[in-house]
Design an enzyme around this catalytic site. Structure first.
Site, PDB file in Angstrom:
ATOM      1  N   HIS A 197       0.828  -1.206   0.000  1.00 55.24           N
ATOM      2  CA  HIS A 197       0.000   0.000   0.000  1.00 55.24           C
ATOM      3  C   HIS A 197       0.859   1.251   0.000  1.00 55.24           C
ATOM      4  O   HIS A 197       0.554   2.225  -0.677  1.00 55.24           O
ATOM      5  CB  HIS A 197      -0.924  -0.006   1.207  1.00 55.24           C
ATOM      6  N   GLU A 439      -4.255 -14.527 -28.517  1.00 54.16           N
ATOM      7  CA  GLU A 439      -2.901 -14.668 -27.975  1.00 54.16           C
ATOM      8  C   GLU A 439      -2.265 -16.012 -28.324  1.00 54.16           C
ATOM      9  O   GLU A 439      -1.175 -16.321 -27.856  1.00 54.16           O
ATOM     10  CB  GLU A 439      -2.897 -14.423 -26.463  1.00 54.16           C
ATOM     11  N   ASP A 463       1.716 -13.374 -24.811  1.00 54.05           N
ATOM     12  CA  ASP A 463       1.652 -14.792 -25.167  1.00 54.05           C
ATOM     13  C   ASP A 463       1.798 -15.016 -26.661  1.00 54.05           C
ATOM     14  O   ASP A 463       2.463 -15.958 -27.080  1.00 54.05           O
ATOM     15  CB  ASP A 463       0.333 -15.404 -24.678  1.00 54.05           C
ATOM     16  N   CYS A 510      -3.607  -5.610 -25.425  1.00 51.45           N
ATOM     17  CA  CYS A 510      -3.379  -5.457 -23.989  1.00 51.45           C
ATOM     18  C   CYS A 510      -2.072  -6.093 -23.499  1.00 51.45           C
ATOM     19  O   CYS A 510      -1.868  -6.240 -22.301  1.00 51.45           O
ATOM     20  CB  CYS A 510      -4.558  -6.007 -23.198  1.00 51.45           C
TER      21      CYS A 510
HETATM   22  C1  PEP Z   1      -0.839 -11.369 -22.952  1.00 47.65           C
HETATM   23  O1  PEP Z   1      -0.599 -12.571 -23.078  1.00 47.65           O
HETATM   24  O2  PEP Z   1      -0.398 -10.494 -23.744  1.00 47.65           O
HETATM   25  C2  PEP Z   1      -1.669 -10.885 -21.846  1.00 47.65           C
HETATM   26  C3  PEP Z   1      -2.035  -9.622 -21.765  1.00 47.65           C
HETATM   27  O3  PEP Z   1      -2.007 -11.772 -20.885  1.00 47.65           O
HETATM   28  P1  PEP Z   1      -1.028 -12.269 -19.699  1.00 47.65           P
HETATM   29  O4  PEP Z   1       0.192 -11.389 -19.737  1.00 47.65           O
HETATM   30  O5  PEP Z   1      -1.814 -12.152 -18.458  1.00 47.65           O
HETATM   31  O6  PEP Z   1      -0.765 -13.672 -20.106  1.00 47.65           O
HETATM   32 MG    MG Z   2      -1.765 -13.992 -21.984  1.00 47.95          MG
END
Ligand code: PEP
Ligand code: MG
Length: 588
Positions: A197, A439, A463, A510
């Site tokens: 925190h 992914e 991934d 993402c």
């Molecule tokens: C990814 O694989 O790009 C992703 C955002 O998921 P994680 O990093 O949680 O596997």
């Molecule tokens: Mg992933």
């Protein structure tokens, strides 16, 4: 007076938790530590001792309330949750009864009983490998300390008279807010981690912070001078003049950069030729919502839910999950919250559910595969997310999709859950959007076929890169070849964006690639206008977006498409960016 015995420079390394450079004198914050054996006195009047405990408990609750008020006055309600959870712990009737019983049975002083019981409770969390749960242990230890101080009538000095770097064994949120903000240069603690925190608050307050200082708080004092580097984690005690000058230069550079970012932070992410770009945040913990807001992200594009599942004695039930999702949804509303169903397996395992040793866990029982094989667990999570959708702008995201069947099966399960919830009279969003992560290579190659089954795509480059290049993302030996600029990965990203566009569904990205400034113009050139990344990268990426033109990005993409070498691609992207956003060189 000149120091007759100049102190030698000492360089150490800690863990950086909030960026920036702090240079200055030290304030060693040392709440009195009490020897357990001193507390082990026997008492006669057990009822009076319990009343004594109750008074102390009320006093600590009042302290927390005060800390919350100070925090809200100065920093609005970004940190209120932190105090709420400590307050809830102290108000738990089971805990109060346990303490009462122990006092009655053992005739030990309340201070001793509190120390024993709270130490034991924190032990459970300390043993966890997951950093987040270890941090919860510090919250309990902080309450233990505060209760014992209250029981023994000891008050703590938070009075800073000059600007200083606060050095402590550990800092709680309540401690953190009670210092005069104008005098805090930085934080250095022996314990803690990125999700502590105090670290979250330091980032929120934009104060440099470093943790894991190898017990420095025990030897450091008023007469010492300190530099902490919240980028690299360097700790320099009593720097010589050259080192100090070097860091002062660095500090100036960073401050200039920061003030230009802060100026732009509230502005829209729009390219020079008018293209709006959505910049969302990835989070794992409820406490990170404050990071999302402080960095002006448009919402949460990826809420990873694994931490709710891992490192617990028992699986979280529907209600546990519902409360977490609801809270995050409410805090973000009307901004979007994309909750990803649990992506266990690979390197994220839960007790009792990890498969027998797998030779290739990243190719194994992971993500949607695990969930569809354990429909009871999956349904609980889907129910919790759907119920939370009545309280905010919630969407569902499915991880590790590698074929059409997985999406169809999940959609059927969601429909079944909706029916059940309706029969039970629960409120939820019937039109909740269900998106899929792209992914795996198969999902990217089948994007056109998958698009009609999905309400949106989210490209997971972390991934996707590992699977396309056959490079384990967690293996340092091969890390140098892990590069999303590899043309094979870029081609799949571009094709996924095109498939989404043709099917008129939104697409976002993402993976960490979204936070790589030189990647952003290229992705915009491919036609991607939505990104989700760690919250702290949002201001920097916003600066990039505001400095470029969509049309030029299109040209960049066309140039890059002719190249087949990842280094050449990366260099071209870097040069494109450097011309528009002068690079910040923080090397010493
Ligand atoms: C990814 O694989 O790009 C992703 C955002 O998921 P994680 O990093 O949680 O596997
Ligand atoms: Mg992933």
């Amino acid at each position: 007076m000149k120091n007759r015995f100049p102190k030698k420079e000492l360089k150490l390394h800690g863990t950086p938790t909030s960026p920036g450079i702090a240079i200055g004198p030290v304030y060693n914050f040392k709440p009195l530590t009490i020897n357990l054996s001193e507390l082990a006195i026997k008492i006669e009047n057990v009822e009076a001792e319990f009343r004594h405990f109750e008074n102390a408990r009320r006093k600590v609750l009042a302290q927390l309330l005060y800390a919350r008020q100070v925090s809200e006055e100065h920093y609005s309600n970004q940190f209120s949750d932190i105090f709420e959870s400590q307050k809830a712990f102290l108000e738990d009737p089971v805990l109060i009864e346990e303490i009462r019983e122990q006092i009655h049975q053992t005739h030990h002083s309340a201070a001793y009983v509190v120390s024993e019981i709270l130490s034991e409770k924190s032990e459970h969390f300390i043993k966890q490998e997951n950093e987040y749960f270890r941090e919860r242990a510090y919250d309990i230890l902080d309450l233990k300390q505060k209760l014992i101080h209250a029981l023994l009538g000891i008050s703590i000095d938070y009075h800073l008279t000059n600007p200083a770097i606060i050095v402590a064994e550990m800092l709680s949120p309540a401690d953190t807010v009670q210092f005069n903000r104008n005098f805090i240069l930085g934080f250095l603690t022996d314990q803690g981690g990125k999700t502590s925190h105090a670290a979250i608050m330091a980032r929120g307050l934009r104060i440099p912070s470093v943790v894991n200082s190898a017990g420095l708080s025990r030897i450091i004092g008023k007469q010492d001078f300190l530099i902490i580097d919240g980028f690299e984690g360097s700790i320099i005690l009593n720097p010589n003049p050259e080192t100090r000058e070097q860091y002062e230069k660095l500090q100036k550079k960073y401050r200039r950069h920061e003030s230009s970012l802060t100026k732009q932070a509230r502005k829209e992410a729009r390219t020079k030729d008018g293209q709006k770009v959505e910049l969302m945040a990835n989070i794992e913990f409820i406490q990170e919502v404050s990071d999302v807001k402080l960095n002006y992200a448009d919402g949460v594009g990826l809420f990873r839910t694994e931490s709710i599942f891992i490192e617990r004695e028992t699986l979280p039930d529907e209600q546990d999950q519902f409360e977490i999702y609801k809270k995050v949804a409410e805090q973000l509303d009307p901004a979007e919250l994309v909750i990803r169903t649990v992506d266990l397996g690979g390197d994220k395992l839960i007790k009792g559910y990890s498969a027998e040793e797998e030779a290739n866990p990243f190719l194994g029982w992971r993500g949607i595969r695990f969930c569809l094989d354990r429909p009871m667990i999956f349904k609980q999570q889907l129910r919790a997310i759907l119920r939370a959708s009545a309280f905010g702008n919630v969407k569902i995201l499915l991880p590790m999709i590698s074929n059409m069947k997985e999406v169809q099966k999940t959609r059927d399960l969601i429909e079944q859950v909706k029916k059940e919830l309706q029969q039970e009279g629960h409120a939820f969003n019937r039109e909740i959007a269900v998106g899929i992560m792209i992914e795996t290579p198969s999902a990217a190659l089948m994007a056109a076929q998958l698009a009609p089954l999905a309400d949106f795509f989210s490209i997971g480059t972390n991934d996707l890169t590992q699977y396309v290049l056959a490079i384990d993302r967690t293996n340092n030996r091969v890390a140098k070849s892990y590069n999303t600029f590899n043309p094979s990965v870029l081609r799949l990203i571009a094709e996924t964006i095109q498939a989404a566009d043709r099917n008129k569904i939104p697409v976002t990205l993402c993976g960490e690639f979204a936070a790589q400034p030189e990647a952003v113009p290229l992705l915009i050139g491919m036609g991607l206008f939505s990104f989700s990344m760690n919250p702290f990268s949002v201001p920097e990426i916003k600066q990039v977006v505001r400095a470029i033109k969509k049309d030029e990005c299109g040209e960049l993409y066309r140039d890059v498409a002719k190249l087949s070498d990842e280094q050449a691609i990366e260099k071209t992207c870097r040069q494109f960016l450097d011309k528009r956003v002068p690079p910040l060189n923080l090397s010493k």
